[in-house]
Write a protein that holds these residues in place. Sequence first.
Motif: not given
Length: 409
Positions: A123, A227-228, A231, A326, A330, A349-350, A353, A357
């Motif tokens: 990130t 994105l989730m 991941r 990805l 992004n 976003a981090q 994600g 995770q």
Amino acid sequence: MTTARHATNWQRNLYVLTIVQFLSTASFSGITPLLPLFIQDMGTKNPNEAAFWAGVAAFASGFGSFLASPVWGTLADRYGRKSMVLRSTAGGACVLVLTGFSPSLAFLIAMRAIHGVLAGVSTATSALTASQAPRSRIPFAVGLIQMSFFLGSMTGPLAGGVIADAFGYRAPYFVMGATMVISALIVILFVHEDFKPEEAAGSVQNPIQNVGMVLGIANVIPFLVMLMVIRFGPFMMQPVLAVFMQGLTTEGAATAAGLALSLLGLTSALSSVIIGRWGRTDRFLVVVAAAGCVASVLFLPQLWVQSAVLSALLIGMVGLCQGGLLTSTNSLLSGSVSRERQGAVFGVAQSAGALAQGVAALAAGTLTIAFGVRSIFAADAVMYLLLGVGAWWMYRRMATKRAGTQAGV
């Protein structure tokens, strides 16, 4: 002259940060597949129970990152992004070394939680490069960072597996911790940022305001959901892959799991740099739709495969989809906000994600206990199919909206 100097600076930083990203990702990915085996070595002998506790440890890391990432994103926009890269690399080095000395399962889980709070190299590097690169070059910059991320994902698990099989499950933590120290030194010596806080003074907000601002931007929430899911897939597989390989091969399960993840990293790196170099912004959703559906199909054979080699090859083929997914997502997120807001959007976003995770790892352990390790691949297949269908629906909706606007003009 100023323009030429700026071009040189962002390109130089980009290439240096690709090295930092590679070393950092290799370090963390080198120990992730070993968690269940390390836990078994600490006294939890049942493989399924070890997989469950590995999932709990990974969830602790993800939850810590979920809470901390918006704060780091806000601080990045306020004080500069280089400091965030340094924080994540130096903090990661300390956590890895301390984890290697874990006297108990509880200590190991606590270290994973602290790792989640301090982590976020990808990130931080993405936010720094996106804030410096010209808008037209952001997909290329993001693609290169993603390429180094996946190359690290390729190298780390294989190196970690070989070190663990040769010297025990604690040794990789010390080796990878030393590698993170090198990453931090590279950041200090070679990464340069001309950050002027006063230029961003009008946009300074607290973390909660930043999250609200980012979520209020058009299409950001759907991109974050994508994105989730992206991941979720690999992180549900990683904590239990070594246990899965134990059922397919009589010896060298750590090396087999490392090889599979290395293939995943290699193919992901290839596809990410291709999409970053030649992908078109108006076609990124098409890439997500196609890659999601193909990945769904590739997960299905794992339900009956009996060969560790074939399983590793199938995982490697998934990487061809993962890199494009990805990089495309992004790039869409970065293009949704201004240059001054890159830290905020990548922080959110981090956080998204990391939540995916953590939940994925916990779900992996729970599914393994309830239905066996192969059920994880079935869950991945369903989620990637939904991802592909959702991306295609969003692309068609946006295309119809653009067509209606042009007709009205």
